[in-house]
Design an enzyme around this catalytic site. Structure first.
Site, PDB file in Angstrom:
ATOM      1  CG  ASP A 238      -5.054   3.501  -1.588  1.00  0.00           C
ATOM      2  OD1 ASP A 238      -4.789   2.789  -0.600  1.00  0.00           O
ATOM      3  OD2 ASP A 238      -5.678   3.087  -2.574  1.00  0.00           O
ATOM      4  CG  HIS A 291      -7.032   0.239  -0.149  1.00  0.00           C
ATOM      5  ND1 HIS A 291      -5.807   0.182  -0.772  1.00  0.00           N
ATOM      6  CD2 HIS A 291      -7.610  -0.970  -0.347  1.00  0.00           C
ATOM      7  CE1 HIS A 291      -5.670  -1.024  -1.338  1.00  0.00           C
ATOM      8  NE2 HIS A 291      -6.743  -1.730  -1.083  1.00  0.00           N
ATOM      9  CD  GLU A 362      -6.426  -5.285  -2.315  1.00  0.00           C
ATOM     10  OE1 GLU A 362      -5.832  -6.223  -2.875  1.00  0.00           O
ATOM     11  OE2 GLU A 362      -5.900  -4.161  -2.121  1.00  0.00           O
TER      12      GLU A 362
END
Ligand SMILES: *[C@@H]1O[C@H](CO)[C@@H](O)[C@H](O)[C@H]1NC(C)=O
Ligand SMILES: *[C@@H]1O[C@H](CO)[C@@H](O)[C@H](O)[C@H]1NC(C)=O
Ligand SMILES: *[C@@H]1O[C@H](CO)[C@@H](O)[C@H](O)[C@H]1NC(C)=O
Ligand SMILES: *[C@@H]1O[C@H](CO)[C@@H](O)[C@H](O)[C@H]1NC(C)=O
Ligand SMILES: *[C@@H]1O[C@H](CO)[C@@H](O)[C@H](O)[C@H]1NC(C)=O
Length: 612
Positions: A238, A291, A362
């Site tokens: 991540d 990410h 996201e």
């Protein structure tokens, strides 16, 4: 033709499992005989109560009563001898467990109210003439790979007449129990037909936000094998760290948390091999283009936008990520794709599964205000939008991902289709993992033609309600109980964005195909539970709650009459938790042990049909 394998059966223990994996054409078989002991069996008129988890689709019981289990010989009926290594190893593991554990499970089921009593057998006395002495496994074919959709069905028959257990496929089981005097017995006759409702039954391990050691990962796989979960989604990296050793770009692991928190290639192979031997697929995820800071920035800082920005959730209009630390792959910078290909191809060589998860969650548009490549691209043609930018990513990255293997199926988070920004033409062959919006998003995605994996955070995120994941948070500076305050402590009672904590009952009661048409329901390929954990907390977060998910996806949460059977899951799960712990999986306690020893005593309602 049979190949027999003699296994030593020393003084018998009380509880054991046998996990067999048969990799064969069309059928992957995996079964455990979980030998559960009844501690206080008298020598006459004994009831044999077994309660396997997950509950099989169909058991038909006879009433002839239990018979002893002796020295059991494994027989397999397939000429592909080399394939039997997996079976032999599984059997050997199982028998070791039997002899090591000396385990007595406390939880049994007892009939109450309108529930159909769990089938019981007659006494054990004068039934010593016949003994179960073999497990006969017939295998249809020898060449099936452990991949999505492989047939996991099986039948299992216990019959005194043949002195054997006949298995024609796969499962974990809890049929053989101790007779309380050092011997083992099994109820008979028993016929089981079993097969999963959903081919994808997973948990997600995140080794990007915190490192998880290989032994702890293997511990999770043990729990999965016992509860018939078959997919380990390995969220490798991540923004926070890049823990995977790379040959193409060795500098990426400069962004591991430490030199000791790196997975070598042999670590990864070990995990994959260990999982395969237990019928568990390993699907890797490299989260892109969101990410993404750690690792990538070591190859070329220009390929990561906004890595050093303030993430800015305090002044939200400037936020560059929704969770620290920021960083997204620069979608317009050309070298991004060269590096992505290098990383993806290298990982594709090691992960054998036909599925690969490529993230896509996201994406924050503000991050790209830090990229001159993106801002120039947007101003070059004022008709361009951030949705076009996402589509640009798909158009350039998908050929790289698809190029690695013609059979490969890609998985992405639902954001790529549902969020703002999103792709304008997301190919329908991509499997989307839904994590927001519960039933609403499930409906949206399936009615749009996507195959999906259900991970709805309101039901299946196991780390919810454990407090927020950011510091310097004045929202916790309260001097009275915030109970009842909507969003008072970020997301609800107990803090964290997805509070409250998801209990096993909430997980099990999730009817995730509610209001779908038949055609839409067919797009639901399975379920998966993701938490954020580290090596210390991982087993505690997953277990035994993930086993409730295992049964939900294997045989469902309803009985033959369509009623919720949550109340009957209770004893299965309490028992299973003890069994996990006995097997070295550090599972959480759920209720007082008294509840386990006194079925239904801890029910909130005496009425057994309040859960509908
Ligand atoms: C970021 O850039 C976009 C495109 O130029 C612009 O519309 C937006 O207002 C900028 N965001 C902020 C917070 O300034
Ligand atoms: C980036 O790659 C695209 C597509 O291959 C090409 O058209 C473009 O000229 C490249 N841009 C730069 C600055 O090299
Ligand atoms: C299912 O659909 C019915 C009829 O439209 C609706 O009343 C109900 O609220 C829906 N259930 C859920 C859980 O969304
Ligand atoms: C289980 O199988 C038996 C025998 O084939 C059948 O009568 C019964 O309806 C089945 N039960 C369920 C729940 O499918
Ligand atoms: C048990 O609960 C169900 C659901 O609320 C209700 O329909 C039923 O009447 C109750 N039974 C008794 C005996 O109270």
């Amino acid at each position: 033709m049979f190949t027999g394998l003699q296994l030593k059966n020393p003084d018998l223990p009380f509880f054991s499992h046998l996990t067999l994996l048969f990799t064969h054409h069309l059928i992957v078989m995996k079964f455990s005989l979980v030998l559960g002991g009844l501690a206080a069996l008298a020598s006459t008129a004994v009831s044999v109560k077994v309660n396997p988890l997950p509950a099989p689709r169909n058991i038909t019981w006879g009433s002839s009563g239990p018979i002893p289990v002796g020295d059991v010989i494994l027989r397999t009926s397939d000429s592909h001898h080399h394939k039997h290594k997996i079976v032999r190893h599984a059997w050997a593991r199982a028998w070791d467990t039997i002899t090591d554990l000396k385990w007595v499970p406390a939880a049994t089921e007892a009939p109450i109210a309108s529930y159909e009593p769990f089938p019981t057998g007659a006494g054990l006395t004068k039934r010593t003439a016949v003994t179960i002495s073999s497990v006969q496994v017939s295998i249809v074919d020898g060449d099936a790979e452990l991949q999505h959709g492989v047939d996991e069905s099986y039948t299992l028959d216990v019959a005194a007449s043949s002195g054997s257990i006949k298995i024609h496929a796969q499962t974990p089981w809890q049929l053989i129990i101790s007779d309380g005097r050092g011997g083992l017995i099994i109820e008979q006759p028993v016929h089981i037909w079993d097969a999963p409702l959903y081919p994808y039954r997973g948990i997600m391990l995140d080794t990007g936000r915190n490192f998880i050691t290989v032994p702890k990962i293997l511990e999770q796989i043990d729990g999965m094998a016992l509860s018939k979960l078959n997919v380990l989604h390995w969220h490798l990296d991540d923004s926070q760290s890049w823990p995977v050793e790379m040959e193409t770009y060795p500098q990426m692991t400069k962004d591991a948390f430490s030199p000791r928190e790196i997975f070598s290639k042999s670590d990864i192979r070990r995990v994959i091999g260990y999982a395969k031997a237990r019928g568990v697929r390993v699907i890797p995820e490299v989260d892109m283009p969101g990410h993404s800071a750690s690792g990538w920035q070591q190859v070329d800082p220009q390929m990561v936008a906004c890595a050093h920005s303030w993430w800015s959730n305090d002044v939200y209009k400037y936020h560059t990520s929704v969770e620290p630390n920021p960083g997204q792959l620069d979608i317009i910078y050309n070298k991004t794709y060269e590096v992505v290909k290098g990383v993806y191809d290298e990982l594709s060589d090691i992960f054998e599964d036909n599925w690969f998860h490529v993230g896509a969650d996201e994406l924050q548009t503000n991050c790209y205000n830090f990229s001159t490549y993106v801002t120039n691209w947007l101003t070059e043609d004022p008709s361009r939008t951030y949705n076009d930018l996402v589509q640009y990513w798909l158009d350039r990255a998908l050929p790289i991902f698809r190029g690695a293997s013609p059979d490969r199926r890609l998985m992405m988070w639902e954001d790529v289709y549902l969020s703002d920004p999103h792709g304008t033409d997301v190919p329908r062959d991509i499997v989307l993992q839904t994590w927001n919006g519960g039933l609403t998003n499930i409906k949206k995605l399936t009615s749009s033609g996507f195959d999906i994996i259900v991970s709805s955070s309101d039901f299946l995120y196991l780390d919810c309600g454990r407090g927020g994941i950011v510091s310097n948070d004045p929202r916790y500076d309260v001097q009275s109980n915030p109970d009842g305050g909507v969003n008072f402590n970020y997301g609800g009672n107990g803090g964290s964005w997805c509070a409250p904590y998801k209990t096993w009952q909430r997980i099990y009661d999730y009817d995730f195909t509610t209001n779908l048409t038949k055609a839409e329901a067919k797009h639901v390929l399975g379920v998966e539970a993701p938490p954020m954990v580290d090596s210390v907390t991982v087993s505690n977060e997953f277990w035994p709650r993930a086993a409730a998910l295992g049964e939900l996806a294997w045989s469902g949460n309803r009985d033959a009459s369509g009623r919720k059977r949550t109340t009957l899951l209770t004893q299965r799960l309490l028992n299973f938790r003890e069994y996990l712990v006995a097997n070295g999986v550090q599972a959480q306690v759920l209720l007082s042990k008294y509840c386990m020893q006194h079925p239904h005593a801890c029910d909130l309602y005496y009425n057994q049909t309040v859960i509908t």
